[in-house]
Design an enzyme around this catalytic site. Structure first.
Site, PDB file in Angstrom:
ATOM      1  N   ASP A 136     -20.480   6.150  -0.383  1.00 25.29           N
ATOM      2  CA  ASP A 136     -21.728   6.608  -0.486  1.00 25.29           C
ATOM      3  C   ASP A 136     -22.417   6.481   0.818  1.00 25.29           C
ATOM      4  O   ASP A 136     -22.431   5.344   1.339  1.00 25.29           O
ATOM      5  CB  ASP A 136     -22.441   6.140  -1.668  1.00 25.29           C
ATOM      6  CG  ASP A 136     -23.798   6.773  -1.832  1.00 25.29           C
ATOM      7  OD1 ASP A 136     -23.692   8.027  -1.965  1.00 25.29           O
ATOM      8  OD2 ASP A 136     -24.581   6.017  -1.908  1.00 25.29           O
TER       9      ASP A 136
ATOM     10  N   GLU B 147      -3.766  -4.407   3.828  1.00 22.35           N
ATOM     11  CA  GLU B 147      -3.312  -5.459   3.365  1.00 22.35           C
ATOM     12  C   GLU B 147      -2.448  -5.147   1.653  1.00 22.35           C
ATOM     13  O   GLU B 147      -1.817  -6.060   1.369  1.00 22.35           O
ATOM     14  CB  GLU B 147      -4.249  -6.370   2.873  1.00 22.35           C
ATOM     15  CG  GLU B 147      -4.965  -6.947   4.212  1.00 22.35           C
ATOM     16  CD  GLU B 147      -6.152  -7.831   4.011  1.00 22.35           C
ATOM     17  OE1 GLU B 147      -6.564  -8.346   2.739  1.00 22.35           O
ATOM     18  OE2 GLU B 147      -7.061  -8.080   4.829  1.00 22.35           O
TER      19      GLU B 147
END
Length: 548
Positions: free
Chosen positions: A181, A242
């Site tokens: 956002d 990751e």
């Protein structure tokens, strides 16, 4: 309100629709001052929507169906009821607690004036002054949106570490990515200088020339699209790497021109960014052609996919915008006192535009209810409106409630089936118009002429022909000045008539190619005028066909 178990119950519907992923608006703990975009706890589900267990069950069900889940991340600001802001209000100026937000002393003899002249996106001043325990005025805090949404200080390492921790929390639970956002808003210019420009959310434009003129007159914002935001997304890119699987970030960034927007999706930053130029093009062949060309050229520079969207939770629904007397206009809302759209015309154009969007390469985003052809609720009474922009502007801005009305699932049930099966069904959080009854999903299901079946057919063909992985090649039929848009993508020819008169197709075209999709059953008509073995056909006004 709807809830996460309700979402779980509708995942099969979404799978049958033919989508690949679901983006959920915020479901975190929140006072709901701005539809959940005022987060008080990023690591928990608001009780209105269920529990973390409900979320895990929803996510597991989605993955079992082959659907990915994208959650909304709100990093620019928190709720004023977040533990950090409660601590900051109680702390002294200059304290570590206040350094997480943007507090400043006021101007004037007693600090009674705001620190600068910035205005809120929702209307009014972007600064609010604290009241001390003794009743005296204290420091001011920045909120680019509502007073209950204080901006975080992204120059503070503690803020950066905390949001990365939040991202890991949801990735660890298995989410597939984040819609970010106000992705262009976290960094503010050094010194917070005054600015006389006007910032807004998605903003309509009439031409590239007018947009360039507006940019020249409106100096760059000191709180949007600052260079420092890119450092944040490079760090987040590393976090996502990751994790196993194809995790992604999509930016909600109100940035133009396209060359600046695509900087957010360079190889080491985000994966996608919403393409508002296409949304803003309106029902116009030349404007839509320009938007497609600009978008594809820009993303090619950074090697990322384009995105396409016609409606979202911040805009008047495209089926209603396209039904206005000026179908390229972009109102911030439509009320009872405004021009009322031609509902049937808007729906025809909306279906034709959907058939364009779903044939384009890249990623297509379908706002909830688009697949039903839902119109805007244009007669919503003022007492029901909940958008803070409506309240802060004292009604001068109609606001976004009209596009957020709950979906109609069953045409003959109370609230059209919203909260169907709920333990305590009641009136939905925004009332639905009577017109929604004829758009109900149960009535459209299985009706070959319905908008729902049009979307299902288009999405199935999109998958079959791998249109998302293709490329646009403008056809010899393409004549935007005459209201005809035509392109080929992976062997599919898409032709749209934007005009109000039929367009004759070349003789023999329908002998060479098979009609795969019609935006409306009456999209094609035999002219009976050709001397060829098969008569020529006409493409009806406000219609799209796919040929292959």
């Amino acid at each position: 309100m709807g809830d996460l178990p309700g979402v779980t119950s509708r995942l099969k519907y979404l799978k049958e629709l033919g989508v690949d992923a679901v983006w959920l608006s915020p479901f975190y703990r929140s006072p709901q001052a701005d539809a959940g975009y005022d987060v008080s706890d990023y690591r928990d589900v608001d009780p209105s929507f269920g529990t973390l267990t409900d979320f895990d069950e929803m996510l597991s069900t989605a993955h079992a169906l082959g659907l990915r889940i994208i959650v909304d991340l709100v990093p620019n600001h928190t709720s004023d009821e977040h533990a950090w802001f409660i601590e900051a209000k109680a702390a002294a100026p200059g304290s570590a607690a206040r350094e997480r937000y943007i507090f400043r002393d006021g101007k004037g003899e007693d600090g009674e004036l705001p620190p600068n002249n910035w205005q809120s996106i929702f209307g009014g001043n972007a600064w609010t002054r604290l009241v001390e325990a003794d009743g005296s005025g204290g420091q001011w805090y920045l909120h680019l949106f509502d007073t209950k949404q204080p901006d975080l200080n992204w120059q503070n390492p503690e803020v950066r570490a905390e949001m990365e921790s939040v991202i890991r929390f949801w990735l660890d639970r298995g989410v597939d990515g984040f819609r970010v956002d106000v992705a262009h808003g976290m960094i503010k210019a050094e010194g917070l200088p005054d600015w006389d420009g006007v910032a807004s959310m998605v903003e309509g434009e009439h031409s590239e020339e007018e947009a360039a003129k507006e940019r020249a007159m409106n100096p760059p914002s000191p709180f949007f699209d600052q260079e420092g935001v890119h450092e944040i997304y490079r760090a987040w890119n590393k976090v996502l790497k990751e994790y196993e699987g194809d995790r992604m970030l999509v930016a909600e960034a109100w940035v133009e021109p396209a060359e600046r927007l695509v900087r957010y999706i360079r190889p080491d930053e985000m994966q996608q960014a919403f393409n508002f130029e296409f949304l803003l093009a309106g029902w116009d062949a030349e404007r839509m052609t320009t938007a497609i060309d600009n978008s594809l050229a820009a993303v090619e520079e950074v090697g990322a996919p384009s995105t396409w969207v016609m409606s979202n939770h911040d805009t008047v629904r495209h089926t209603s915008r396209y039904g206005l007397s000026v179908p390229t206009s972009f109102p911030t809302g439509i009320s009872q006192s405004d021009e009322q759209p031609d509902e049937a015309l808007g729906l025809s154009r909306g279906r034709a535009a959907a058939a364009i969007m779903l044939a384009l390469p890249g990623s297509a985003y379908i706002y909830q209810g688009d697949e039903l052809g839902l119109p805007e609720h244009t007669t919503l009474a003022s007492e029901f409106r909940q958008d803070p922009a409506f309240a802060r502007t004292k009604g001068a801005e109609t606001g976004r409630d009209g596009c957020r009305v709950p979906l109609p699932w069953f045409g003959q049930e109370a609230s059209y089936g919203f909260s169907h099966g709920s333990v305590s069904p009641g009136q939905p959080w925004l009332p639905q118009p009577e017109s929604f009854a004829r758009y109900a999903a149960d009535l459209q299901n299985g009706d070959a002429a319905s908008t729902l079946e049009l979307y299902r057919d288009a999405l199935a063909l999109r998958q079959e022909h791998r249109l998302g992985d293709g490329a646009v090649g403008w056809s010899a039929l393409h004549d935007p000045a005459a209201g005809v848009l035509a392109f080929a993508n992976n062997g599919v020819l898409v032709v749209t008539n934007f005009g109000d008169q039929p367009v004759r197709l070349p003789d023999g075209l329908l002998e060479e190619l098979t009609v795969k999709l019609r935006s409306q059953p009456t999209a094609l008509a035999d002219t009976g005028e050709s001397t060829a073995p098969a008569c020529a056909s006409e493409l009806a006004p406000n219609s799209t066909i796919w040929l292959a």
